[in-house]
Design an enzyme around this catalytic site. Structure first.
Site, PDB file in Angstrom:
ATOM      1  N   SER A 200       0.905  -1.136  -0.047  1.00 51.10           N
ATOM      2  CA  SER A 200       0.185  -0.025  -0.031  1.00 51.10           C
ATOM      3  C   SER A 200       0.889   1.215  -0.144  1.00 51.10           C
ATOM      4  O   SER A 200       1.932   1.154   0.531  1.00 51.10           O
ATOM      5  CB  SER A 200      -0.722   0.002   1.530  1.00 51.10           C
ATOM      6  OG  SER A 200      -1.457   1.270   1.631  1.00 51.10           O
ATOM      7  N   TYR A 213      -1.252  -0.949  10.429  1.00 51.94           N
ATOM      8  CA  TYR A 213      -1.305  -1.211   8.985  1.00 51.94           C
ATOM      9  C   TYR A 213      -0.323  -0.684   8.175  1.00 51.94           C
ATOM     10  O   TYR A 213       0.347  -1.428   7.463  1.00 51.94           O
ATOM     11  CB  TYR A 213      -2.790  -0.514   8.665  1.00 51.94           C
ATOM     12  CG  TYR A 213      -3.016  -0.912   7.183  1.00 51.94           C
ATOM     13  CD1 TYR A 213      -3.078  -2.154   6.533  1.00 51.94           C
ATOM     14  CD2 TYR A 213      -3.256   0.326   6.216  1.00 51.94           C
ATOM     15  CE1 TYR A 213      -3.126  -2.299   5.333  1.00 51.94           C
ATOM     16  CE2 TYR A 213      -3.436   0.096   4.959  1.00 51.94           C
ATOM     17  CZ  TYR A 213      -3.403  -1.262   4.489  1.00 51.94           C
ATOM     18  OH  TYR A 213      -3.706  -1.373   3.288  1.00 51.94           O
TER      19      TYR A 213
HETATM   20  N1  LIG Z   1      -8.715  -1.297  -1.693  1.00 53.37           N
HETATM   21  C1  LIG Z   1      -7.862  -0.250  -1.586  1.00 53.37           C
HETATM   22  O1  LIG Z   1      -7.858   0.886  -1.749  1.00 53.37           O
HETATM   23  C2  LIG Z   1      -6.275  -0.734  -1.096  1.00 53.37           C
HETATM   24  C3  LIG Z   1      -5.372   0.139  -1.046  1.00 53.37           C
HETATM   25  C4  LIG Z   1      -4.068  -0.150  -0.632  1.00 53.37           C
HETATM   26  C5  LIG Z   1      -3.608  -1.662  -0.480  1.00 53.37           C
HETATM   27  N2  LIG Z   1      -4.710  -2.532  -0.516  1.00 53.37           N
HETATM   28  C6  LIG Z   1      -4.457  -3.981  -0.154  1.00 53.37           C
HETATM   29  O2  LIG Z   1      -5.056  -4.795  -1.116  1.00 53.37           O
HETATM   30  C7  LIG Z   1      -5.497  -5.928  -0.419  1.00 53.37           C
HETATM   31  C8  LIG Z   1      -6.750  -6.459  -0.704  1.00 53.37           C
HETATM   32  O3  LIG Z   1      -7.542  -5.236  -0.293  1.00 53.37           O
HETATM   33  P1  LIG Z   1      -9.045  -5.100  -0.654  1.00 53.37           P
HETATM   34  O4  LIG Z   1      -9.659  -3.754  -0.433  1.00 53.37           O
HETATM   35  O5  LIG Z   1      -9.405  -5.936  -1.846  1.00 53.37           O
HETATM   36  O6  LIG Z   1      -9.817  -5.917   0.439  1.00 53.37           O
HETATM   37  P2  LIG Z   1     -11.457  -6.392   0.631  1.00 53.37           P
HETATM   38  O7  LIG Z   1     -12.080  -5.934  -0.308  1.00 53.37           O
HETATM   39  O8  LIG Z   1     -11.711  -5.993   2.349  1.00 53.37           O
HETATM   40  O9  LIG Z   1     -11.376  -7.911   0.565  1.00 53.37           O
HETATM   41  C9  LIG Z   1     -10.468  -8.772   1.197  1.00 53.37           C
HETATM   42  C10 LIG Z   1     -10.552 -10.094   1.020  1.00 53.37           C
HETATM   43  O10 LIG Z   1     -10.049 -10.787   2.184  1.00 53.37           O
HETATM   44  C11 LIG Z   1     -11.009 -11.816   2.689  1.00 53.37           C
HETATM   45  N3  LIG Z   1     -10.928 -12.028   4.296  1.00 53.37           N
HETATM   46  C12 LIG Z   1     -11.075 -10.755   5.051  1.00 53.37           C
HETATM   47  N4  LIG Z   1     -10.978 -11.315   6.426  1.00 53.37           N
HETATM   48  C13 LIG Z   1     -10.522 -12.748   6.311  1.00 53.37           C
HETATM   49  C14 LIG Z   1     -10.196 -13.543   7.284  1.00 53.37           C
HETATM   50  N5  LIG Z   1      -9.964 -13.218   8.396  1.00 53.37           N
HETATM   51  N6  LIG Z   1      -9.851 -14.837   6.740  1.00 53.37           N
HETATM   52  C15 LIG Z   1      -9.929 -15.312   5.444  1.00 53.37           C
HETATM   53  N7  LIG Z   1      -9.996 -14.233   4.382  1.00 53.37           N
HETATM   54  C16 LIG Z   1     -10.430 -13.087   4.773  1.00 53.37           C
HETATM   55  C17 LIG Z   1     -12.358 -11.355   2.393  1.00 53.37           C
HETATM   56  O11 LIG Z   1     -13.233 -12.301   2.541  1.00 53.37           O
HETATM   57  P3  LIG Z   1     -14.690 -11.984   2.919  1.00 53.37           P
HETATM   58  O12 LIG Z   1     -15.500 -11.797   1.442  1.00 53.37           O
HETATM   59  O13 LIG Z   1     -15.171 -13.378   3.493  1.00 53.37           O
HETATM   60  O14 LIG Z   1     -14.873 -10.757   3.780  1.00 53.37           O
HETATM   61  C18 LIG Z   1     -12.183 -10.570   0.946  1.00 53.37           C
HETATM   62  O15 LIG Z   1     -12.003 -11.733   0.091  1.00 53.37           O
HETATM   63  C19 LIG Z   1      -5.043  -5.898   1.098  1.00 53.37           C
HETATM   64  O16 LIG Z   1      -3.887  -6.319   1.243  1.00 53.37           O
HETATM   65  C20 LIG Z   1      -4.862  -4.490   1.073  1.00 53.37           C
HETATM   66  O17 LIG Z   1      -4.024  -3.837   2.247  1.00 53.37           O
HETATM   67  C21 LIG Z   1      -6.013  -2.064  -0.836  1.00 53.37           C
END
Ligand SMILES: NC(=O)c1ccc[n+]([C@@H]2O[C@H](COP(=O)([O-])OP(=O)(O)OC[C@H]3O[C@@H](n4cnc5c(N)ncnc54)[C@H](OP(=O)(O)O)[C@@H]3O)[C@@H](O)[C@H]2O)c1
Length: 329
Positions: A200, A213
């Protein structure tokens, strides 16, 4: 001005101009001219042991694949022809994603890996990976996607306002799970292999109220580099790339796609387009990369001042959203 001080100034100016020219050239090269080498990971298995024909092809394991960026990677890799192992904690959500993938890409095989990553269990991970090894799957890609700051709510808080369990959860999901899974899977992966780790902006430009984080994402990036160098030094053909990610529309980060926020599919596609570029960390979407490059040029004091203001405004926005959610319940 004496001629010697003018020479020193000219040399200094040339050095700075060369530095910026090099950075602009490598930016343009990466985003315009670089061609992805993702197809090299589609090679068939060396010694196929799985039963059906499509199962012999290369597999990609994606963590947190039921939503957001993980789901974006599942679609992009499936459209490239990879078999997909979808990891998540909800069997129902994963089964729905699996059905959608099979309908859209009938030529690929899929498997589910259902495991709650918190609390993170090394023995459960090892057991699952042992099963994969027994089935003889040709696993070539691991996407360590699971993680986030909003996995505890509210995400923005003083360190001392998090419970010990919340701190542990953030560390397990962002650091523990990807590290233990990679440790278990690397000996089973067939080369050439690829490991992608989601990072990130906050790893490079940390703001306040996000300490755990930001720290864990910095771990992901420095770990990617260290692991990539280690594997190369050991003569292994494993490409490791840390992805520096800005705002992406996802389940955990809803919001309209726009100037600075891309869709999860766009992020995944941009990342796969950068495979083979030779860098250990990369901001895959060009607009994120441009923002990062500009922000990192700011003097430290100005950067710190703006990070406090920007994060405070995000924290207030987050607080209002949570209050509205509570009222709507
Ligand atoms: N989105 C952004 O703007 C952004 C920015 C910077 C970095 N990132 C990084 O990108 C990555 C993905 O982010 P995202 O925004 O796509 O996340 P997200 O939409 O919150 O999706 C998270 C995924 O992880 C699963 N998950 C959450 N808790 C879990 C647990 N305890 N055990 C197993 N699975 C679990 C969720 O499953 P459920 O469907 O069951 O909840 C979902 O499939 C992360 O590493 C984040 O730090 C994202």
């Amino acid at each position: 001005m004496s001629s010697s001080s003018s020479n020193v100034l000219t040399a200094f100016g040339t050095l700075i101009a060369t530095y910026y020219a090099y950075n602009i050239f490598s930016f343009l090269y990466l985003f315009i001219f670089h061609r992805s080498t993702i197809s090299r990971y589609l090679q068939p298995a060396i010694a196929p042991a799985a039963s059906s024909t499509s199962e012999h092809r290369s597999w990609a394991l994606i963590t947190g694949a039921s939503d957001g960026i993980g789901l974006g990677f599942a679609h992009e890799l499936a459209s490239d022809g990879f078999n997909i192992i979808l990891h998540g904690r909800s069997p129902t959500k994963l089964a729905a994603v699996e059905a959608a993938l099979k309908a859209q890409y009938p030529h690929i095989s899929t498997r589910l890996f259902v495991l709650d990553a918190y609390p993170c269990s090394a023995s459960a991970i090892d057991d699952y990976v042992r099963g994969l090894a027994k089935d003889g799957l040709c696993i070539r890609i691991l996407v360590n996607n699971i993680g986030g700051g909003a996995l505890v709510s509210p995400a923005f808080r003083q360190l001392t306002h998090f419970t010990a369990a919340e701190v542990q959860k953030l560390i397990d999901l962002n650091v523990g799970f990807p590290t233990l899974l990679t440790r278990a899977l690397l000996p089973v992966m067939q080369e050439p292999a690829l490991v992608l780790n989601l990072g990130s902006f906050v790893a490079r430009i940390p703001g306040p109220w996000l300490t755990v984080y930001a720290g864990s994402k910095a771990f992901n990036m420095s770990w990617s580099r260290s692991l990539g160098l280690e594997l190369r030094a050991e003569g292994r053909d494993v490409e490791v790339m840390g992805l520096v990610v800005g705002e992406v529309q996802s389940a955990g980060h809803p919001g309209p796609v726009g100037l600075v926020m891309c869709s999860s599919r766009t992020l995944a596609k941009s990342a796969l387009d950068k495979i083979g570029c030779g860098r250990h960390t990369v901001a895959p979407w060009w607009r994120h990369a441009a923002i990062l490059a500009l922000v990192e040029c700011l003097p430290d004091a100005l950067l710190n001042w703006s990070m406090v203001r920007a994060t405070r405004s995000l924290m207030e926005k987050d607080k209002k959203l949570l209050e509205a959610d509570k009222r709507n319940l």
